[in-house]
Structures are given as structure tokens and as C-alpha cells.
Design a protein around this motif. Structure first.
Motif, PDB file in Angstrom:
ATOM      1  N   LYS A  38      38.988  51.952  31.162  1.00  0.00           N
ATOM      2  CA  LYS A  38      37.875  51.901  32.053  1.00  0.00           C
ATOM      3  C   LYS A  38      36.575  52.003  30.902  1.00  0.00           C
ATOM      4  O   LYS A  38      35.436  51.643  30.839  1.00  0.00           O
ATOM      5  N   ALA A  39      36.426  53.266  30.791  1.00  0.00           N
ATOM      6  CA  ALA A  39      35.306  53.921  29.945  1.00  0.00           C
ATOM      7  C   ALA A  39      35.067  53.268  28.456  1.00  0.00           C
ATOM      8  O   ALA A  39      33.854  52.591  28.462  1.00  0.00           O
ATOM      9  N   VAL A  40      36.033  53.153  27.971  1.00  0.00           N
ATOM     10  CA  VAL A  40      36.088  52.886  26.459  1.00  0.00           C
ATOM     11  C   VAL A  40      36.046  51.259  25.977  1.00  0.00           C
ATOM     12  O   VAL A  40      34.899  51.438  25.301  1.00  0.00           O
ATOM     13  N   THR A  41      36.256  50.789  27.270  1.00  0.00           N
ATOM     14  CA  THR A  41      35.734  49.270  26.757  1.00  0.00           C
ATOM     15  C   THR A  41      34.971  48.590  27.637  1.00  0.00           C
ATOM     16  O   THR A  41      35.023  47.065  28.142  1.00  0.00           O
ATOM     17  N   PHE A  42      34.193  49.671  28.496  1.00  0.00           N
ATOM     18  CA  PHE A  42      33.698  49.287  29.385  1.00  0.00           C
ATOM     19  C   PHE A  42      33.927  47.973  30.487  1.00  0.00           C
ATOM     20  O   PHE A  42      33.676  47.279  30.467  1.00  0.00           O
ATOM     21  N   GLY A  43      35.549  48.772  30.566  1.00  0.00           N
ATOM     22  CA  GLY A  43      35.707  47.717  32.430  1.00  0.00           C
ATOM     23  C   GLY A  43      36.588  46.618  31.343  1.00  0.00           C
ATOM     24  O   GLY A  43      37.488  46.119  32.904  1.00  0.00           O
ATOM     25  N   ARG A  44      37.251  46.334  30.862  1.00  0.00           N
ATOM     26  CA  ARG A  44      37.455  45.090  29.943  1.00  0.00           C
ATOM     27  C   ARG A  44      39.249  45.115  30.543  1.00  0.00           C
ATOM     28  O   ARG A  44      40.503  44.411  29.946  1.00  0.00           O
ATOM     29  N   PHE A  45      39.697  46.075  29.984  1.00  0.00           N
ATOM     30  CA  PHE A  45      41.016  46.257  29.885  1.00  0.00           C
ATOM     31  C   PHE A  45      41.343  48.312  30.431  1.00  0.00           C
ATOM     32  O   PHE A  45      40.992  48.734  30.334  1.00  0.00           O
ATOM     33  N   PRO A  46      42.808  48.200  31.515  1.00  0.00           N
ATOM     34  CA  PRO A  46      43.263  46.980  31.145  1.00  0.00           C
ATOM     35  C   PRO A  46      42.950  45.933  32.448  1.00  0.00           C
ATOM     36  O   PRO A  46      42.484  46.470  33.801  1.00  0.00           O
ATOM     37  N   SER A  47      43.776  44.896  32.665  1.00  0.00           N
ATOM     38  CA  SER A  47      42.952  43.602  33.052  1.00  0.00           C
ATOM     39  C   SER A  47      43.881  44.221  34.994  1.00  0.00           C
ATOM     40  O   SER A  47      44.370  45.086  34.871  1.00  0.00           O
ATOM     41  N   SER A  48      42.895  43.389  35.639  1.00  0.00           N
ATOM     42  CA  SER A  48      43.691  43.539  37.207  1.00  0.00           C
ATOM     43  C   SER A  48      45.021  43.055  37.329  1.00  0.00           C
ATOM     44  O   SER A  48      45.630  43.643  38.294  1.00  0.00           O
ATOM     45  N   GLU A  49      46.440  42.215  36.632  1.00  0.00           N
ATOM     46  CA  GLU A  49      47.292  41.780  36.832  1.00  0.00           C
ATOM     47  C   GLU A  49      47.816  43.236  35.434  1.00  0.00           C
ATOM     48  O   GLU A  49      47.994  42.701  34.380  1.00  0.00           O
TER      49      GLU A  49
END
Length: 79
Positions: A38-49
Motif C-alpha cells: 500500500k505504501a509503495v503503490t500509493f494504495g493501488r495494490f492490493p485491491s479490495s477483492e
């Protein structure tokens, strides 16, 4: 007879030890990997599903992060 019972319990203990280790590694690895991802990808990975494949990747990221931190500590203490 006693030897076969002893071998059975030794095998059962080894199996339980392996299962516990895998559960602990999965939980710690996933938790750390989730934060790092979450920190490295600015919240894009991992997804909610979360799929099983994605969960494995996040666990490996967590274990690699822990290994790198421990390696950094070892190098820093060696200076």
C-alpha cells in the motif's frame, strides 16, 4: 509396537509444527506485505477483492521486506 507409535507421534508433531509455521508466516508476511504494498503503490495494490494469487504475492513481498530490513540491520551493526 512402541516404536511405530513413537514414529506416528513424531510424524504428527512434525506436521503440526509445519502447519503452525506456515500459518504464522502467512499472517506476518501478509500483514507486512500489505502495508509495504500500500505504501509503495500509493494504495493501488492490493485491491479490495483479494485473490489467492494476489495474497501469495503480498505475503512474498512481506517476507522479502522483513529479510531486507534484517539484512540492513546486520550490515549497519557490522560497521
Amino acid at each position: 509396537m512402541e516404536e511405530s507409535v513413537l514414529a506416528f507421534f513424531r510424524m504428527l508433531g512434525s506436521l503440526l509444527k509445519t502447519i503452525v509455521q506456515l500459518i504464522i508466516i502467512e499472517r506476518i508476511g501478509y500483514g507486512v506485505g500489505w502495508v509495504v504494498s500500500k505504501a509503495v503503490t500509493f494504495g493501488r495494490f492490493p485491491s479490495s477483492e483479494v485473490t489467492e494469487s494476489e495474497r501469495g504475492k503480498v505475503s512474498y513481498i512481506g517476507l522479502a521486506s522483513i529479510a531486507l530490513v534484517l539484512l540492513g540491520i546486520a550490515v549497519f551493526n557490522g560497521m
